[in-house]
Design an enzyme around this catalytic site. Sequence first.
Site, mmCIF file in Angstrom:
data_model
loop_
_atom_site.group_PDB
_atom_site.id
_atom_site.type_symbol
_atom_site.label_atom_id
_atom_site.label_comp_id
_atom_site.label_asym_id
_atom_site.label_seq_id
_atom_site.Cartn_x
_atom_site.Cartn_y
_atom_site.Cartn_z
ATOM 1 N N ASP A 86 26.839 93.691 57.989
ATOM 2 C CA ASP A 86 26.648 92.780 57.236
ATOM 3 C C ASP A 86 27.823 91.645 57.536
ATOM 4 O O ASP A 86 28.442 91.465 57.742
ATOM 5 C CB ASP A 86 27.134 93.206 55.781
ATOM 6 N N ASP A 122 27.116 98.144 52.129
ATOM 7 C CA ASP A 122 27.716 98.336 50.491
ATOM 8 C C ASP A 122 26.674 98.321 49.650
ATOM 9 O O ASP A 122 27.358 98.962 49.075
ATOM 10 C CB ASP A 122 28.841 96.974 50.286
ATOM 11 N N ASP A 153 20.920 98.876 51.453
ATOM 12 C CA ASP A 153 21.835 98.900 53.270
ATOM 13 C C ASP A 153 20.739 100.132 53.441
ATOM 14 O O ASP A 153 21.941 100.681 54.610
ATOM 15 C CB ASP A 153 23.015 98.583 52.975
#
Length: 1097
Positions: A438, A786, A790
Site C-alpha cells: 500500500d 492496515d 486489506d
Amino acid sequence: MSKSEWVTADTYPNSNSTINVPMDSSVGLPVRRVNTIESIRQAAIAAPAGTSIPANVNPVNEIIPVFRTISVDVQQGTNKAGRKKDAQDFKNITLHQVPVDKTLAQLGAFSVAQGGLNDTLAASRLKANGPNTITPPRDSYFLKIMSFLFGGFCFLMWCSAAIIFLSYYPLPQLDGSSPSVYNLALVILLLVVIFFQAAFYAWQDWSSSSVMGQINKLLASEATVIRNGKSITIPARDVVVGDIIELKLGNKIPADCIFIETSPDLAVDRAILTGESIPVAAVSKCTDPSFMESKNVGFMGTLVVNGSGKAVVVFTGDNTVMGQIAVLSGRKKTERTLLQKEIDMFVIFVASIAFFCATVCMLVWKFILMNQEKPQYTLIGMLANICGIIVAFVPEGLPISVSITLTLIARRMAKQMVLVKNLTTIETLGAVSIICTDKTGTLTQNQMTLRDTGIDGLDIFKVSEKARSIMHQIAAQCCAAEFVDDESVPLPERNISGDATDKAVLRFAESLGSVSKIRNAFTKLFEIPFNSRNKWMMTIQRSNDKSESIFGGATTMFVKGAPDFLYPKITSIVNADGTVSPFDESAKAKINAQQMKWAGEGKRVLAFVYKPLKIDFTALDADLEKYATENMDGLILAGLGAIVDPPRPETKGTVETCKAAHIRVAMVTGDFALTAVSIAREVSIVTTEHVDTVADMRARTDLPSMQYTVNKSGKKIYTRANIKAIEEAHRAIVVSGNEIASLTSEDWDKICCYQELVFGRTSAEQKLLIVDEFKLREEIVAVTGDGVNDSPALKAASVGVAMGGGSEVAMEAASLVLIDNNFSSLIAGIESGRLCFDNIKKCIMYLIPCGTWSELWPVLLSIFIGIPMPLNTAMCLVICCITDVFPSMALIYESPESTLMTRPPRNPKKDRLINGQMFAHVYLFIGLMECIFAFLMYFSYFWLECGIPFSDLVFQYGKLGNDPVVFSQSNVTMSLADFTSRMNSGNSVYFVALVMLQVFGNLYASRTRFQSVLQQNPFWGPTRNLFIPIATVGSIAVALLFVYLPALNNVFNCGPIPAKYWFMPIPLGFVIIIMDELRKLAIRTYGPESLIARISW
C-alpha cells in the site's frame, strides 16, 4: 411448509437419530438454518469427547468445516460429558428482547448519558468474574512427553538401545558368556542422549511458547469503553459485564453484547462463527426471539466491517458463545511448518537408508561371513555393528540446531519491530519474490496536509467570501475527524482522532474558521462513512439557523471523495463569485486540468460537493442508505483539494535494497493512477522514463510472456518468470482499477513479466485478485495493509504484513505485524528469513559429513574387507552428541554473507533445504575428504606405532581374535591384549582426526556458501562470531577427556595416543578449506548459472 413443521436438534433432545433439516432460502427465518450460531454451539455441547469434533480443529478458525452440514447429529446422553458445569443456556436469554433501559438495569449497567461504569465497579466485577479471555484447554502432557521421547531421530536411537541391550542381556547368557560392560555403557549413553534431547525439546517447546506469548501480548486486542463519563481504551481482557463499548470500522467485538446505538450502515462479519461471508446488518432493536440469531446481538471475535455503534456487554470470557464453543470443542493441533516437514522427510530418508544398510550387512554376515572358518563377528558383535550403522546415520545435533535457529531468528525479528505470529512465517519470508505494498502510511509518512485548494480553477483565497464559505462548511461537516485538544493548543500541534485524510481536511477547515461553530449550527441526520469501494463520504445535515445565507434552515447532502468517482454525478459547479453554473465541457476541462496537474505532482485530489434536499429526511421510514445513494445525483462541485503525504525518508533506500535483492515492489493503492505513478517515481518503484498502460502493453509485440504447461485436466502449470530477464528488460506498467476486470489470462501473463508495477484506484477485491494472479504464477507474495479492506489480500498472500497501527481485522489476517509501521522493517524481516534458511543449511553441511558419512564407512569396511573397527559405536555417539553439537550451534549465530541480499529469492519448489546438491556436497565432496583423511590417520597410526602396513590389516576377519595376533606380511606378532589396546588407541586416532578435521576444516568451510572464508572473519569485524573459537575449544576439550581419562577409556574402548596425532589432521583440515575455497572461487568467477554452481549447495 409451515413454521411449526420445521424441526431443529432441540426438538428431539434425547434422540439418537439424524434429523435432516430442509433449507428454504426464500424465507429468512433464522431457526430454519442449520449453520446458525446456536446449532454450532449445540453441536459442540452434544459432541462426545474425541468423536464428533476432531482434535485437530481449532474452533476459532475452523468451526464451519466441522459443523456446517445439512444434517444434525443428536447424541443421547453426551451433554454431561461435553458440557462445562456452568455452561450458559442461551436459549432462555431474553435480555435482547427488552428495552435498552431494562437491559441496562438487569445488568447493573449505566447508560452513556450516565457515564457508564465507574472504575471501582468495573474492578470489582473483573475480580469476581475474571478476565475477558477464553480459558485455554489443558495440554496432554503425556502425549507431549511421548513426542519428546520418541519423536524424530529418537526413535532410531531407541531401536539401537534395544538391540544393544539384547547384546548385554539375555543373548550372552544364552551361550554362557559374560555380558560386556561396554554394551551396558553404550545403552546408558544412548539413554542419556535420548533424555537430553527430550529435555531440550521440552525446553524448546516452553521457550517457543514464551516467545509467542510475549508477541501475542504485544498484539493483544483493545476495546474502547465508556467509564466515568469518558471514552477510554483498555485491554480487551479487562472488559466486564455492563461495560458500554464503542465499536467502529475495523474493530473486533471484545465480548458478547447487545447493540444500544447503531449507525445505519453498521455491519458485522460473523463468518468466524457461521461461515457466512456476507456481513450481517446490526440494529439496536430485537429482530428474533433467539439471542443467537437476533441482529441486535454482537458476539466475541466477530468483526465490524462497516459503520459504528455502541453496545452493552452481557457475557465475557468463557461465558460467551465463542468461549463455550472453544472450550467444548478442544484445541487445534499445531501444524508442522514447512521446515519441520522437510526435516521429517529427511528423518524418513535417513531411517530408510540406515535400515537398508543394516539389513544388507546382516545378510552378508549371515550368508558369507559366517561361512568363514572363524567368523570375525558373533551375533552380539554384529548387532553392535548394526547399531553403529544406525547411530552413524543419525545427526543428533540437527534437531537442536534447527529449533534454536528458529527461536533466535524470531527474537531477532522482534527486536527489529517485526512480530511473527508463527514460525512458518520466518521460512516463507526469506523466499518472498514480490511485495504488493500500500502507499499511504507504508511508503509515505501518513502525515497528510491539504496544501492546495481550487474553486473554479482559482485558489480559495482568490475567490469570493460566499464561494469560500461553501467550501469551508462542506469540509467542516463532511469530515469524520475530531479535535482531542481544545483551542488553547496551536492548530499545527493539536491532537486529532481520525484517519490521516480526515485529519488533513479538519486542519484545513479549522484554518478557515471555527469548525465547532459550523457543526453546532447543523444537526446530523444521516452519514455514510468513507469506504474503499465507494471512495467517498456522505453526510446529510439540517441547518439550525434559518437566517444563514447559504444553507439556512435547509437539509443538505455533503459529499467528499475521489473526483473521478464523483464527476459522473456532478451537474453544476460553484463559480469564483459564489454563483452556480452548469458543469459543462469548458468547466470539466478546467477542473480536469487542475486535477491532472496536482496528481502529476503526487498529490491526492479530493472533490467537495453538495446537494440541497427538498424532503424531510427524518420523516422517512424506508431504508435511509438506499434513499441517500439513489438521490446522489445532480451534485454541485464546490471545489477541489490536494493533499500531500510525503514519502518516508527511508523508503527510497528500502525499495532500492529490494531491487538489489531481486525482489519486485508493486504499489497497490486506491489513489488516482497518475498520483500513484508520481509517488512511485519518488521512492524508486518506477525508474523508467516511459510507463506502459494496459493499452500500450496490448499494442506491443516485443513483450515476453509467462511460460507454462497444461496438465491433463487443462489447468495451466506455470514456471516462475526469470527475474534476471525481467530486470534486463526493465519495463514499467500502470494499471487502473477500472481496467482490471477486462484483463485476460494472457494480459496477466505479460503484466507479471514487468519489473516495475503500479496498480491505482484498486478496491479490496481487486487487490485480492492481483495477489492471486501473482501466486498462480509461482511468485511468493508479501502484501502490506492496515485496513479492514486489506484483510482478504492479507489472508491470501504468502506472507500477510499488517501495520501495528492498523485495524484489528488486518492484524488478525496477517502473518506478521510491523510494530513501527515502517516498510524498511519488512526488508529486515526478509533478510532474517534468508539468514534463517542459510544458517540451518550450514548446520546440516557441518553435521552430516562427519556425523553420518565418516562414521558409516568404518563399519562397512570392517564388515566387507575385514579391517579392525576404526571407530566404535560409543565414539560415534560422542561425536554426534557432544563434539559436533558445539560448533553446529555456533553456526546458528553466523552473520549474513554480503551476498545474502543480492541473490535472487529462492524458489521453494526447487531450492529446498535438503536436495541432491546438498547430498553431493556432504557425501562426495566434504564427507569423502574427511573419510579419506581419517582413514589415512588411522592406518598411519598402525604403520608408525606398530609397524603394520595397510595390506596386513585387510581381510583379517576372524584372525584378529586369535591370541597371539599374527601379521604375516610385516612379520609382527603381538598378544591379543596388546592388540586390543592398540585397537582402542586406533579408535582414538580416528576419533581425534574427525574432531580436528571438523573444527579446523569443515567448520570454516561451512560458514559461507559463496564468499571466501577470508571475507567472513570470525574473530573481528562485522562478521565476527566468537562462538566459533569457543566451540572449537569446547570440542577439543571433550575429545581430550575421552582420549586420556582412564575411566572413560575403560568404558568406551578408547585409549591414549601420542600428541602428534592431534596436530597431523590440522593441515588436512586446511586442505578441506582450500578445496572448498576453489569451489567458491569457481562459482564467483563463472556465475550462478555455471555447472559448478548448479551442483553446489
